[in-house]
Each structure stands twice: as C-alpha cells, then as structure tokens.
Design a protein around this motif. Structure first.
Motif, PDB file in Angstrom:
ATOM      1  N   ALA A 507       0.847  -1.197   0.000  1.00  0.00           N
ATOM      2  CA  ALA A 507       0.000   0.000   0.000  1.00  0.00           C
ATOM      3  C   ALA A 507       0.882   1.246   0.000  1.00  0.00           C
ATOM      4  O   ALA A 507       1.977   1.259   0.578  1.00  0.00           O
ATOM      5  CB  ALA A 507      -0.910  -0.006   1.218  1.00  0.00           C
ATOM      6  N   LEU A 508       0.402   2.310  -0.656  1.00  0.00           N
ATOM      7  CA  LEU A 508       1.175   3.555  -0.752  1.00  0.00           C
ATOM      8  C   LEU A 508       0.256   4.747  -0.535  1.00  0.00           C
ATOM      9  O   LEU A 508      -0.834   4.819  -1.117  1.00  0.00           O
ATOM     10  CB  LEU A 508       1.865   3.645  -2.126  1.00  0.00           C
ATOM     11  CG  LEU A 508       2.674   4.917  -2.392  1.00  0.00           C
ATOM     12  CD1 LEU A 508       3.858   5.013  -1.440  1.00  0.00           C
ATOM     13  CD2 LEU A 508       3.150   4.960  -3.843  1.00  0.00           C
ATOM     14  N   ARG A 509       0.725   5.663   0.300  1.00  0.00           N
ATOM     15  CA  ARG A 509      -0.035   6.890   0.548  1.00  0.00           C
ATOM     16  C   ARG A 509       0.934   8.066   0.502  1.00  0.00           C
ATOM     17  O   ARG A 509       1.917   8.093   1.249  1.00  0.00           O
ATOM     18  CB  ARG A 509      -0.727   6.817   1.915  1.00  0.00           C
ATOM     19  CG  ARG A 509      -1.647   8.003   2.205  1.00  0.00           C
ATOM     20  CD  ARG A 509      -2.193   7.934   3.619  1.00  0.00           C
ATOM     21  NE  ARG A 509      -3.131   9.007   3.892  1.00  0.00           N
ATOM     22  CZ  ARG A 509      -4.444   8.911   3.787  1.00  0.00           C
ATOM     23  NH1 ARG A 509      -4.991   7.757   3.459  1.00  0.00           N
ATOM     24  NH2 ARG A 509      -5.226   9.943   4.045  1.00  0.00           N
ATOM     25  N   ILE A 510       0.692   9.013  -0.391  1.00  0.00           N
ATOM     26  CA  ILE A 510       1.531  10.203  -0.481  1.00  0.00           C
ATOM     27  C   ILE A 510       0.615  11.438  -0.580  1.00  0.00           C
ATOM     28  O   ILE A 510      -0.529  11.326  -1.030  1.00  0.00           O
ATOM     29  CB  ILE A 510       2.506  10.131  -1.691  1.00  0.00           C
ATOM     30  CG1 ILE A 510       1.757   9.987  -3.023  1.00  0.00           C
ATOM     31  CG2 ILE A 510       3.491   9.036  -1.529  1.00  0.00           C
ATOM     32  CD1 ILE A 510       2.687   9.984  -4.234  1.00  0.00           C
ATOM     33  N   PRO A 511       1.137  12.573  -0.077  1.00  0.00           N
ATOM     34  CA  PRO A 511       2.510  12.859   0.374  1.00  0.00           C
ATOM     35  C   PRO A 511       2.755  12.405   1.817  1.00  0.00           C
ATOM     36  O   PRO A 511       1.823  12.252   2.595  1.00  0.00           O
ATOM     37  CB  PRO A 511       2.600  14.367   0.264  1.00  0.00           C
ATOM     38  CG  PRO A 511       1.195  14.831   0.544  1.00  0.00           C
ATOM     39  CD  PRO A 511       0.297  13.785  -0.063  1.00  0.00           C
ATOM     40  N   LYS A 512       4.052  12.240   2.144  1.00  0.00           N
ATOM     41  CA  LYS A 512       4.488  11.923   3.491  1.00  0.00           C
ATOM     42  C   LYS A 512       5.774  12.670   3.781  1.00  0.00           C
ATOM     43  O   LYS A 512       6.638  12.808   2.912  1.00  0.00           O
ATOM     44  CB  LYS A 512       4.718  10.420   3.661  1.00  0.00           C
ATOM     45  CG  LYS A 512       3.491   9.630   4.064  1.00  0.00           C
ATOM     46  CD  LYS A 512       3.880   8.217   4.451  1.00  0.00           C
ATOM     47  CE  LYS A 512       2.668   7.442   4.956  1.00  0.00           C
ATOM     48  NZ  LYS A 512       3.049   6.068   5.387  1.00  0.00           N
ATOM     49  N   GLN A 513       5.905  13.095   5.048  1.00  0.00           N
ATOM     50  CA  GLN A 513       7.100  13.824   5.451  1.00  0.00           C
ATOM     51  C   GLN A 513       8.354  12.962   5.298  1.00  0.00           C
ATOM     52  O   GLN A 513       9.425  13.468   4.964  1.00  0.00           O
ATOM     53  CB  GLN A 513       6.953  14.278   6.914  1.00  0.00           C
ATOM     54  CG  GLN A 513       8.108  15.125   7.457  1.00  0.00           C
ATOM     55  CD  GLN A 513       8.150  16.504   6.840  1.00  0.00           C
ATOM     56  OE1 GLN A 513       7.136  16.996   6.356  1.00  0.00           O
ATOM     57  NE2 GLN A 513       9.321  17.133   6.843  1.00  0.00           N
ATOM     58  N   SER A 514       8.210  11.637   5.527  1.00  0.00           N
ATOM     59  CA  SER A 514       9.369  10.746   5.471  1.00  0.00           C
ATOM     60  C   SER A 514       9.922  10.594   4.054  1.00  0.00           C
ATOM     61  O   SER A 514      11.051  10.131   3.877  1.00  0.00           O
ATOM     62  CB  SER A 514       8.998   9.370   6.024  1.00  0.00           C
ATOM     63  OG  SER A 514       7.916   8.816   5.296  1.00  0.00           O
ATOM     64  N   HIS A 515       9.156  10.992   3.034  1.00  0.00           N
ATOM     65  CA  HIS A 515       9.621  10.895   1.640  1.00  0.00           C
ATOM     66  C   HIS A 515      10.436  12.103   1.216  1.00  0.00           C
ATOM     67  O   HIS A 515      11.004  12.104   0.117  1.00  0.00           O
ATOM     68  CB  HIS A 515       8.433  10.758   0.685  1.00  0.00           C
ATOM     69  CG  HIS A 515       7.569   9.566   0.962  1.00  0.00           C
ATOM     70  ND1 HIS A 515       6.273   9.451   0.472  1.00  0.00           N
ATOM     71  CD2 HIS A 515       7.802   8.440   1.686  1.00  0.00           C
ATOM     72  CE1 HIS A 515       5.755   8.314   0.887  1.00  0.00           C
ATOM     73  NE2 HIS A 515       6.651   7.678   1.625  1.00  0.00           N
ATOM     74  N   ARG A 516      10.517  13.106   2.052  1.00  0.00           N
ATOM     75  CA  ARG A 516      11.149  14.368   1.672  1.00  0.00           C
ATOM     76  C   ARG A 516      12.640  14.189   1.403  1.00  0.00           C
ATOM     77  O   ARG A 516      13.336  13.478   2.118  1.00  0.00           O
ATOM     78  CB  ARG A 516      10.944  15.391   2.795  1.00  0.00           C
ATOM     79  CG  ARG A 516      11.507  16.766   2.505  1.00  0.00           C
ATOM     80  CD  ARG A 516      11.017  17.761   3.516  1.00  0.00           C
ATOM     81  NE  ARG A 516      11.631  19.068   3.309  1.00  0.00           N
ATOM     82  CZ  ARG A 516      11.175  20.204   3.807  1.00  0.00           C
ATOM     83  NH1 ARG A 516      10.085  20.185   4.556  1.00  0.00           N
ATOM     84  NH2 ARG A 516      11.781  21.339   3.574  1.00  0.00           N
ATOM     85  N   ILE A 517      13.119  14.838   0.325  1.00  0.00           N
ATOM     86  CA  ILE A 517      14.536  14.813  -0.023  1.00  0.00           C
ATOM     87  C   ILE A 517      15.208  16.016   0.622  1.00  0.00           C
ATOM     88  O   ILE A 517      14.811  17.170   0.393  1.00  0.00           O
ATOM     89  CB  ILE A 517      14.737  14.860  -1.550  1.00  0.00           C
ATOM     90  CG1 ILE A 517      14.049  13.660  -2.212  1.00  0.00           C
ATOM     91  CG2 ILE A 517      16.225  14.883  -1.904  1.00  0.00           C
ATOM     92  CD1 ILE A 517      14.099  13.697  -3.726  1.00  0.00           C
ATOM     93  N   ASP A 518      16.226  15.749   1.453  1.00  0.00           N
ATOM     94  CA  ASP A 518      16.935  16.840   2.127  1.00  0.00           C
ATOM     95  C   ASP A 518      17.665  17.703   1.120  1.00  0.00           C
ATOM     96  O   ASP A 518      18.291  17.209   0.178  1.00  0.00           O
ATOM     97  CB  ASP A 518      17.946  16.286   3.143  1.00  0.00           C
ATOM     98  CG  ASP A 518      17.248  15.578   4.295  1.00  0.00           C
ATOM     99  OD1 ASP A 518      16.082  15.927   4.565  1.00  0.00           O
ATOM    100  OD2 ASP A 518      17.861  14.672   4.892  1.00  0.00           O
ATOM    101  N   ALA A 519      17.611  19.004   1.344  1.00  0.00           N
ATOM    102  CA  ALA A 519      18.294  19.953   0.458  1.00  0.00           C
ATOM    103  C   ALA A 519      19.803  19.753   0.497  1.00  0.00           C
ATOM    104  O   ALA A 519      20.515  19.958  -0.490  1.00  0.00           O
ATOM    105  CB  ALA A 519      17.944  21.390   0.841  1.00  0.00           C
ATOM    106  N   ASP A 520      20.317  19.321   1.685  1.00  0.00           N
ATOM    107  CA  ASP A 520      21.759  19.110   1.819  1.00  0.00           C
ATOM    108  C   ASP A 520      22.226  17.940   0.979  1.00  0.00           C
ATOM    109  O   ASP A 520      23.374  17.862   0.549  1.00  0.00           O
ATOM    110  CB  ASP A 520      22.128  18.849   3.292  1.00  0.00           C
ATOM    111  CG  ASP A 520      21.819  20.064   4.156  1.00  0.00           C
ATOM    112  OD1 ASP A 520      21.739  21.161   3.581  1.00  0.00           O
ATOM    113  OD2 ASP A 520      21.653  19.893   5.388  1.00  0.00           O
ATOM    114  N   GLY A 521      21.328  16.944   0.809  1.00  0.00           N
ATOM    115  CA  GLY A 521      21.673  15.752   0.039  1.00  0.00           C
ATOM    116  C   GLY A 521      21.734  16.041  -1.433  1.00  0.00           C
ATOM    117  O   GLY A 521      22.326  15.302  -2.181  1.00  0.00           O
TER     118      GLY A 521
END
Length: 521
Positions: A507-521
């Motif tokens: 199962a997939l639910r988006i958006p999620k905070q845990s999917h966020r790509i860090d700007a530093d990365g």
C-alpha cells in the motif's frame, strides 16, 4: 467518465475509448448483479469461470451462493478421488566407514589392496506407502517394507482402512504379514476430547511361532498454549515404557524435552532447533540424550536446496556408540537417509572430518552445481511464462498506452489545479524491475513510465494505492511477468521534492514527510 466515447472527438482516441469503455462495462455488469457480485467477492474471477452456475437460481443470497459453489467443488473433487494418491517412501542405506579411523595396519600388511580403506554397506531399508480414497470419508492405505542387515533380511506388507467418523475423530483397521513374523492385526483410534486436547490409541496383535504378542500404545496430548504441546505416552507389550514430552514450536525455534521410563531403555532428551528466516529455510539443531544405553550428543543443519528438496546433515557423538554422520535428503514426500558410521571410539579427527567435510562439499556443490542449475531452471520457467502470456501482455500494453493518451486532457487540468494550490505534482514515476545491487548489474532493467497514470489518480493533493498489484491500475501493465516489481515515484509537494519506492503489492499513501529529499543531500 474518463473512457466515455462522447468525451473524445479525435476518431482514433474515440475508438480506443470505446474499447476501454467496454471493459469497464463488463466489470459493471458483474458488480451490479447481486449474484455475480457475490460470486466475484468470494471467489474472484475463477468463481465466474466455474462450470455449473447456469443451473443456479438467480434469487440466491451470498450464503446460498457460497454453499452452491462448495457443492460444485465437492462434486469436482469426488470425480478426482480415484486419480489421487499420496505416495510416501523412505530409502535408508547404512554405511560402515570405520576402516577410515579404526584401521589395524599390521593385519593388512600382506593382503593385496589393503592400502585402501574398506567402506561397506552393512544395512538397507526400503519402505513405500500409497493412499487410495474410496469415498469422501474412507481411505485405503497400502504400505510395504524391505530390510536387510549383514546379509540377513526380511519384508512385510500392510493394508489399513481408515474412516473419518466425525469432525472430531477417525478410526483405522490394519492388517499385515511378513516373512519373519506372522500376521498382524491392529486398531487405531483418534479422538478430539476438547478443542485443546486429543487422544490416540493403537492396539495390535502380533502372531508368531512363540504365540500371540499383544501391544497397546496410548498418547494423550494437550495444547498448553498457542505454540506449546504436552504429550503423555503409555506403551504396554513390546518394549513397555512411559514417556512424557513438551514440544514448543514457534516461527523461529523448535524446542523439545522428553523423559522416558521403560524396558529396556530409559532416558532423558533435550533438543533445540533454530529456524532462520531466509528464503532457503536454513535450520541448525542440537540435542543431548542420556540414559541406560549411554550418552549421545547430536548437532547438525538442514537447508532447502530447491523448491521440493531439503538437504540435512547431523553429526552424532556418543558413548559407547562412537561417531556417526547422518545425511538426509527430503524430496517431496520421499526421504533418502544415509547413516555413515565412522568409528566406535571418540576420536577428535572423526568429529572434525564429520563436521567440516559435509560443509565443504555442500558449499562447493551449491556454488558449482546447485546454484547454476536453479538459475537456469528459473530462467527457463520465466521464459515459458513470458511466451504463454506474450499476447496477453501485448494487449494489456496497448490498452495501457491508449488509456494514457485518453488521460492527457484530464491530467493537464489536475496539474493546473494542483499547481494553483502548491499541491501534489508527480514529476516522474516508473514501474517495473529495478536493479540496484552490484551483484545483479548484468540483469536488464525493465521499467515503464507511469507518470501520467499516477497523476490522474491524484485527488485533493493526495494519492492512495491499496494493497494489490499495481499492474492492474489504469495506464499500467506488467513489463516483466513473473519477476519482482516496484514503483518509484519522484513528486513535488508544497514546492519540495519527495521520493519513495514501494513494492508491487505494498500500500502507498503520499505525500508523506518521510519521503522528503533533504536539500543538503
């Protein structure tokens, strides 16, 4: 609404919309009819394809439909009763290899060929049984065995008739005969006393030249908790004994402790088995058994080497038994057992070679023979599956491509609405087989672009996918039949990039905070 032909003016798109709309219409016909919907909800598509529904009254409740389906299933099973057997067999070959370690060199100095150790087969045992269902409750079981040891042997044949008397129990009559012993008559009864307790009683009369030898064995078992069983056994007649044991079996371990008082053997035994949660179902085990006959320590392991085969090896070290290596191969319902007696003494060299030798041989065979063979078999099966489903996959691909073309206008409006509210925008999405492991770099990546179909499923800045294969979603198809698939999504929410990878049926639910790509990365 998306596939309705009236919503598309382009002739080509209109034709494609009609084809997809017909598929939706077929699904609607199944789900809107109370009878066919009940069948589909309970049994899926295979229930709709089941023969015999044409004679079923249409005014049936779901419960009545379930009963009718089960009746049709029973009739089909009864037609197959005479075609089914449950063959079980065991082949045991005892090997005497004591000359490898207990060699008397001075006795063989003048014997030709004495420089080579003498390894002999000193005993063999073969047994086989088959089941023949007579009716839904009656089964006939035919079994036979042959044994030989040091040049002397014998055999026996047995016929058993088993009847299931009720949901709580069954009874079995047994008749047997052999060349070393006379006729055998037996009666076995099984009965559930309570939902957590059952009893088994086995009575036997063995006729021989010495007279009639009666025997009685009774086992009382009880569930102590979800994973633990307790057993009490009383055996009278041949080798009378009383035995009590506790067995605990969980997902990761199997533990047994037993105590027996009897003639001629009394002993105490404790054993433990650890189950690794890997695809090869690896297990390691050890046990200690001490009694009037001496003390035996055993340790070993077993592993699944193919879909239907399990290979195991056990080292047995005891006083006065010596050192033995036991190799066992289970192939479906057949068992092949090879006990190798190495020495009558406790020699460290025998223990070392019995332990290390099988490991070296196994890993060499696994790397050079088993693994390449299984890989070739898997590729062969995948190729056959691809060939058999090629036309269906091509049709699904064409339907998915047509659906994507029909979605373009709706997706454009959804993106405009999401951009206006800084909502959910699918930047890129891929579905199929991803290869990230360096050890699999030679494998071909098989993915399709599903950006448009996913964006079409976005509603109110949310995308929710349930636990089912994503190959069935509108605009999707299976790009690699029979292989593991994943969905990789790069999306933007509130102006920030997010990324997630989901397994095919996850199962997939988006958006999620845990999917966020860090700007530093």
């Amino acid at each position: 609404m998306l596939y309705h032909p009236d919503k598309h003016r382009d002739p080509e798109l209109k034709t494609q919309a009609e084809q997809l709309f017909n598929l939706v219409h077929q699904a609607y016909e199944v789900l809107s009819d109370p009878q066919t919907r009940a069948i589909y909800d309970i049994y899926g598509r295979r229930g709709l394809e089941m023969e015999g529904w044409e004679v079923v009254e249409r005014r049936r409740t779901p419960a009545e439909i379930r009963e009718e389906f089960e009746r049709l299933q029973r009739e089909r099973e009864e037609r197959r009763l005479q075609q089914r057997t449950n063959p079980k067999g065991t082949i045991s070959v005892g090997i005497d290899a004591t000359d490898l370690f207990d060699r008397y060199d001075e006795e063989y100095e003048d014997v030709p060929g004495s420089s080579f150790p003498q390894i002999e087969i000193n005993k063999m045992h073969i047994s086989q049984s088959i089941e023949a269902p007579l009716t839904a409750t009656d089964t006939a079981i035919l079994s036979g065995s042959l044994s030989t040891q040091n040049g002397n042997g014998g055999g026996s044949i047995n016929l058993a008739l088993r009847r299931v008397t009720s949901p709580k129990g069954w009874g079995e009559l047994e008749f047997g005969a052999g060349d070393l012993q006379g006729p055998l008559f037996g009666l076995k009864i099984f009965r559930n006393l309570t939902p957590r307790c059952f009893i088994t009683t086995n009575c036997a009369l063995q006729f021989s030249s010495r007279g009639i030898r009666p025997g009685l064995t009774t086992v009382l078992a009880r569930n102590l908790d979800k994973n633990t069983m307790g057993y009490l056994q009383w055996r009278w007649g041949i080798q009378s004994a009383m035995n009590t044991s506790i067995v605990r079996d969980t997902k990761t371990s199997h533990f047994t402790v037993a105590l027996q008082l009897g003639i001629p053997h009394s002993f105490m035994m404790i054993s433990y088995q650890h189950k690794f949660q890997d695809e090869d179902q690896t297990r390691v085990k050890g046990s200690l058994k001490a009694g009037f006959f001496g003390t035996i320590v055993e340790y070993g392991a077993e592993r699944k080497i193919s879909r239907h085969s399990i290979l195991g090896a056990t080292v047995s070290v005891g006083v006065p038994q010596g050192v033995s290596l036991k190799i066992k191969l289970n192939r479906a319902s057949q068992t092949y057992f090879f006990p190798v007696h190495l020495t009558d003494q406790l020699l460290p060299s025998a223990v070392f070679y019995a332990t290390v030798g099988p490991l070296v041989i196994y890993f060499a065979m696994h790397r050079l023979i088993i693994k390449p063979y299984l890989r070739a078999q898997k590729e062969k099966e995948l190729e056959k599956q691809r060939e058999s489903t090629a036309s269906d996959v091509q049709q699904k691909k064409q339907e998915a491509e047509a659906a994507v073309r029909l979605m373009q206008e709706s997706v454009r409006r959804i993106i405009e609405a999401e951009e206006a509210r800084m909502g959910l925008i699918i930047v890129n999405a891929w579905y199929g087989k991803f290869v990230n492991d360096n050890s699999r770099k030679n494998e071909k990546v098989k993915v399709i672009d599903v950006t448009v179909p996913l964006q079409c499923l976005v509603k109110d800045s949310k995308l929710i996918l349930t636990e089912a294969s994503k190959a069935g979603l509108p605009g999707f198809y299976d790009p690699c039949v029979g292989e593991e698939k994943s969905l990789k999504v790069l999306y933007q929410f509130r102006g920030v990039l997010h990324q997630v990878m989901s397994a095919d049926s996850e199962a997939l639910r988006i958006p999620k905070q845990s999917h966020r790509i860090d700007a530093d990365g």
